[in-house]
Structure formats: C-alpha cells, structure tokens
Design a protein around this motif. Structure first.
Motif, short mmCIF file in Angstrom:
data_model
loop_
_atom_site.label_atom_id
_atom_site.label_comp_id
_atom_site.label_asym_id
_atom_site.label_seq_id
_atom_site.Cartn_x
_atom_site.Cartn_y
_atom_site.Cartn_z
N THR A 68 18.76 -10.59 23.22
CA THR A 68 20.04 -10.70 22.52
C THR A 68 21.19 -10.61 23.52
O THR A 68 21.00 -10.32 24.69
N TYR A 104 25.69 -7.97 20.53
CA TYR A 104 24.66 -7.51 19.59
C TYR A 104 24.10 -6.16 20.03
O TYR A 104 23.89 -5.27 19.21
N ASP A 109 24.18 -2.89 17.83
CA ASP A 109 22.91 -2.28 17.46
C ASP A 109 22.89 -0.80 17.84
O ASP A 109 22.43 0.04 17.06
#
Length: 69
Positions: A51, A55, A59
């Motif tokens: 990713t 992201y 996350d």
C-alpha cells in the motif's frame, strides 16, 4: 549487516507516520511502543507493504483508535 525487508518496512512506516503527524522520532517510537504498533505492522507486513504511505498512516490511526477503547 543487512536488515530484513520487514525491518526496513518498520522504519519506513515510522518515518511516514512521524512526518504525517509532525512528531519527533522519539514521540513516534514511544507511540509505536505504547500501542504495540511495531508488532502490528510486522504481523501485517505482507498486506501493508503493497500500500501507499497515506494508507499506512490511516491504518495505524485506525489501529491506535481500536486500542484506545
């Protein structure tokens, strides 16, 4: 000494996170230790390393939020 791909990725993640949150390296390291983010990122390496940095930061924020309750 060569670091593992996972180790390199942990460093990448903390650098991305501290820059995104305007933290010092020490602040980010303490946060990662307090919430056991090191273990989380290491355990999710296969999924996370594909990713992008945005992201990854999001996350980690979600992971911290889930551990605060």
């Amino acid at each position: 000494m060569n670091m593992s791909r996972e180790g390199d990725f942990l460093i990448y993640c903390i650098e991305q996170y501290k820059d995104a949150k305007s933290m010092t390296g020490r602040q980010a390291a303490e946060l990662f230790t307090h919430y056991q983010i090191w273990d989380y990122v290491y355990s999710c390496f296969e999924a996370l390393h594909t990713t992008g940095p945005n992201y990854i930061v999001e996350d980690i924020d979600r992971y911290i939020e889930s551990r605060q309750h």
